[in-house]
Motif scaffolding. Structure first.
Motif, PDB file in Angstrom:
ATOM      1  N   LEU A 166       5.814  38.722  22.134  1.00  0.00           N
ATOM      2  CA  LEU A 166       7.190  38.233  22.244  1.00  0.00           C
ATOM      3  C   LEU A 166       7.245  36.712  22.135  1.00  0.00           C
ATOM      4  O   LEU A 166       8.147  36.155  21.485  1.00  0.00           O
ATOM      5  N   PHE A 167       6.297  36.031  22.766  1.00  0.00           N
ATOM      6  CA  PHE A 167       6.302  34.567  22.724  1.00  0.00           C
ATOM      7  C   PHE A 167       6.068  34.079  21.296  1.00  0.00           C
ATOM      8  O   PHE A 167       6.682  33.102  20.853  1.00  0.00           O
ATOM      9  N   ALA A 168       5.166  34.748  20.571  1.00  0.00           N
ATOM     10  CA  ALA A 168       4.942  34.394  19.169  1.00  0.00           C
ATOM     11  C   ALA A 168       6.233  34.539  18.370  1.00  0.00           C
ATOM     12  O   ALA A 168       6.563  33.687  17.529  1.00  0.00           O
ATOM     13  N   MET A 169       6.987  35.586  18.644  1.00  0.00           N
ATOM     14  CA  MET A 169       8.239  35.819  17.919  1.00  0.00           C
ATOM     15  C   MET A 169       9.270  34.738  18.247  1.00  0.00           C
ATOM     16  O   MET A 169       9.910  34.186  17.342  1.00  0.00           O
ATOM     17  N   TRP A 170       9.430  34.419  19.526  1.00  0.00           N
ATOM     18  CA  TRP A 170      10.446  33.440  19.903  1.00  0.00           C
ATOM     19  C   TRP A 170      10.123  32.044  19.375  1.00  0.00           C
ATOM     20  O   TRP A 170      11.019  31.304  18.969  1.00  0.00           O
ATOM     21  N   ILE A 171       8.848  31.678  19.383  1.00  0.00           N
ATOM     22  CA  ILE A 171       8.477  30.330  18.953  1.00  0.00           C
ATOM     23  C   ILE A 171       8.545  30.186  17.438  1.00  0.00           C
ATOM     24  O   ILE A 171       9.037  29.181  16.917  1.00  0.00           O
ATOM     25  N   TYR A 172       8.065  31.172  16.687  1.00  0.00           N
ATOM     26  CA  TYR A 172       7.751  30.953  15.274  1.00  0.00           C
ATOM     27  C   TYR A 172       8.686  31.646  14.280  1.00  0.00           C
ATOM     28  O   TYR A 172       8.538  31.439  13.077  1.00  0.00           O
ATOM     29  N   THR A 173       9.657  32.436  14.734  1.00  0.00           N
ATOM     30  CA  THR A 173      10.489  33.148  13.759  1.00  0.00           C
ATOM     31  C   THR A 173      11.314  32.189  12.908  1.00  0.00           C
ATOM     32  O   THR A 173      11.451  32.382  11.688  1.00  0.00           O
ATOM     33  N   THR A 174      11.881  31.154  13.509  1.00  0.00           N
ATOM     34  CA  THR A 174      12.700  30.215  12.723  1.00  0.00           C
ATOM     35  C   THR A 174      11.868  29.564  11.621  1.00  0.00           C
ATOM     36  O   THR A 174      12.282  29.523  10.450  1.00  0.00           O
ATOM     37  N   ASN A 175      10.693  29.059  11.965  1.00  0.00           N
ATOM     38  CA  ASN A 175       9.844  28.433  10.956  1.00  0.00           C
ATOM     39  C   ASN A 175       9.348  29.443   9.924  1.00  0.00           C
ATOM     40  O   ASN A 175       9.235  29.117   8.731  1.00  0.00           O
ATOM     41  N   ALA A 176       9.052  30.665  10.382  1.00  0.00           N
ATOM     42  CA  ALA A 176       8.561  31.695   9.464  1.00  0.00           C
ATOM     43  C   ALA A 176       9.625  32.080   8.452  1.00  0.00           C
ATOM     44  O   ALA A 176       9.361  32.171   7.242  1.00  0.00           O
ATOM     45  N   VAL A 177      10.853  32.300   8.917  1.00  0.00           N
ATOM     46  CA  VAL A 177      11.944  32.673   8.009  1.00  0.00           C
ATOM     47  C   VAL A 177      12.296  31.513   7.091  1.00  0.00           C
ATOM     48  O   VAL A 177      12.559  31.700   5.894  1.00  0.00           O
ATOM     49  N   SER A 178      12.297  30.296   7.624  1.00  0.00           N
ATOM     50  CA  SER A 178      12.604  29.124   6.808  1.00  0.00           C
ATOM     51  C   SER A 178      11.631  28.998   5.639  1.00  0.00           C
ATOM     52  O   SER A 178      12.038  28.748   4.496  1.00  0.00           O
ATOM     53  N   GLU A 179      10.343  29.200   5.893  1.00  0.00           N
ATOM     54  CA  GLU A 179       9.346  29.068   4.840  1.00  0.00           C
ATOM     55  C   GLU A 179       9.281  30.307   3.956  1.00  0.00           C
ATOM     56  O   GLU A 179       9.251  30.207   2.725  1.00  0.00           O
ATOM     57  N   ASN A 180       9.288  31.490   4.584  1.00  0.00           N
ATOM     58  CA  ASN A 180       9.028  32.728   3.851  1.00  0.00           C
ATOM     59  C   ASN A 180      10.217  33.180   3.012  1.00  0.00           C
ATOM     60  O   ASN A 180      10.045  33.833   1.983  1.00  0.00           O
ATOM     61  N   VAL A 181      11.437  32.823   3.448  1.00  0.00           N
ATOM     62  CA  VAL A 181      12.644  33.292   2.752  1.00  0.00           C
ATOM     63  C   VAL A 181      13.407  32.137   2.116  1.00  0.00           C
ATOM     64  O   VAL A 181      13.846  32.226   0.969  1.00  0.00           O
ATOM     65  N   PHE A 182      13.569  31.008   2.848  1.00  0.00           N
ATOM     66  CA  PHE A 182      14.349  29.892   2.337  1.00  0.00           C
ATOM     67  C   PHE A 182      13.502  28.877   1.575  1.00  0.00           C
ATOM     68  O   PHE A 182      14.042  27.981   0.922  1.00  0.00           O
ATOM     69  N   GLY A 183      12.188  28.972   1.696  1.00  0.00           N
ATOM     70  CA  GLY A 183      11.300  28.107   0.924  1.00  0.00           C
ATOM     71  C   GLY A 183      11.273  26.662   1.356  1.00  0.00           C
ATOM     72  O   GLY A 183      11.058  25.765   0.540  1.00  0.00           O
TER      73      GLY A 183
END
Length: 439
Positions: free
Chosen positions: A259-276
């Protein structure tokens, strides 16, 4: 305290009133989870350091919850009761912190406010868990925790959507001169109001059961007075933890790393993986932040619905089996985000995460409550929080290094690691003994 066998059966609306405060608590918690990494990044935080800045949350929980649990166990006031004074004080402090957070003018200020916010949330949240054990007998405890999960889910839905809602009404979602976007600021203001009013509702409408023998309770209060006696009892209780709590601790460890991994890193993950993009000052990064809020709203909404379905499955199977299945579903869902590069498809794994979240907030506490002594319910619920915050501290210290050196800075791979940890937690549920179930 009243024994579990003679506690009155509460009506639906009595369960509603005693749980509504959790709507406000989760409102603040969800705003924190969905937006704090975004705030830190906007204020100039290095992505590799995000997990370290998040250490405020678990460290305050580690320090605050057992102490608050012990103090609330040893509190009784004819008007305020046992737990409600702590609800009120925590809500007041958390509301102030929610107003301060989006006005942080520097990274260090935001980190300090996060410490205040998380400490205040812990003051009001821990006694809510003990509240269910205080007021409900075994027949209603699962329903009581499910009602809390319902409010947690809906609080998360609305709070997570707020920046997107404000954007649709024309509020600026772009940081100006490095400041927090207006959408985030207004969301936190709304959160401060909702948090306080929801908890105040429970404080004013839910009554508490007095100790069965008030004279004996007062005598115990006098015996426990003093800093040394208090610390002795707080730390001495660790050696007397019920076996079920120890078994659940192992499950909790891997669950909360995920859960902590999800809360910390989802914004950065989506920004890079989807928004580039990885530029926190860009409009695309801020749009990703809004989208993560919607994703988190989805898992919160699913958990609110699942909260009343999972107890039905538990009655026909077992609480252990339901928790095992839900954690595996959540882990597979979190892992799958790596392969998704389409915005709409990102909502599907959040359904699985929501199912897992509903079980995480219900089943471990329902299993635990049946193994705890009634007069130390608050204390042991606080100690149980250790097995939530310790994995979060481990995450804060380790995940940044892992993301940078093992995954070359690709945050989405950290989400995959979180998914694996949740699957492991599900498998470890098999070792837990539920006292309410036959051998």
């Amino acid at each position: 305290m009243h024994s579990s066998s003679n506690k009155p059966i509460l009506s639906f609306w009595q369960l509603w009133n005693m749980s509504l405060g959790f709507f406000g608590i989760q409102f603040g918690f969800a705003l924190q989870n969905a937006n704090v990494s975004r705030i830190f990044s906007t204020l100039g935080a290095n992505p590799d350091d995000l997990s370290l800045f998040w250490l405020a949350a678990p460290v305050t929980g580690l320090l605050v919850q057992p102490i608050i649990g012990y103090l609330s166990d040893n509190t009784w006031h004819p008007t305020w009761g046992r737990r409600r004074p702590f609800f009120f004080i925590g809500a007041l402090l958390a509301s102030i912190a929610l107003f301060l957070m989006p006005n942080s003018s520097s990274l260090w200020m935001a980190v300090v406010v996060l410490w205040l916010l998380d400490g205040a949330i812990n003051v009001s949240m821990e006694p809510f868990r003990a509240f269910v054990g205080d007021k409900l007998g075994p027949r209603q405890q699962t329903a009581g925790f499910a009602m809390q999960t319902f409010f947690i889910g809906w609080g998360a839905v609305i709070a997570s959507l707020l920046p997107t809602i404000f954007t649709h009404f024309g509020v600026s979602n772009v940081p100006v001169d490095g400041a927090i976007p207006d959408t985030v600021r207004y969301s936190f203001y709304a959160g401060g109001v909702v948090y306080f009013l929801a908890v105040l509702w429970t404080v004013l409408t839910a009554k508490e059961l007095p100790p069965v023998d008030l004279a004996a309770f007062r005598a115990e209060q006098q015996r426990s007075k003093g800093l040394f006696n208090g610390l002795k009892e707080i730390f001495g209780g660790f050696a007397k933890m019920p076996k079920t709590m120890v078994q659940l601790a192992v499950v909790q460890f891997f669950t909360w790393i995920a859960l902590f991994a999800m809360w910390i890193y989802t914004t950065n993950a989506v920004s890079e993986n989807v928004f580039g993009t990885t530029d926190a000052q860009s409009a695309a990064f801020q749009e990703a932040g809004n989208h993560v809020g919607v994703m988190f709203a989805v898992y919160g909404g699913v958990s609110a619905l699942a909260a009343f379905i999972l107890p039905v499955f538990a009655r026909h199977t077992s609480r252990k089996f339901v928790h095992l299945v839900c954690l595996i579903i959540g882990g597979v869902s979190l892992f799958s985000i790596y392969a998704i590069h389409d915005l709409d498809t990102l909502f599907y794994p959040m359904i699985g995460v929501g199912i897992a979240w509903a079980s995480i907030l219900t089943m471990p506490y329902a299993i635990l409550a049946g193994s705890l002594p009634a007069d130390r319910m608050g204390y042991y619920m606080g100690v149980f929080n250790f097995f939530i915050v310790i994995p979060q501290i481990v995450s804060g210290l380790v995940l940044g290094f892992v993301t940078k050196h093992w995954f070359a800075g690709h945050s989405v791979k950290t989400l995959m690691l979180g998914g694996v940890c949740m699957i492991v937690a599900g498998a470890l549920t098999l070792i837990v003994r539920d006292e309410a179930e036959p051998v």
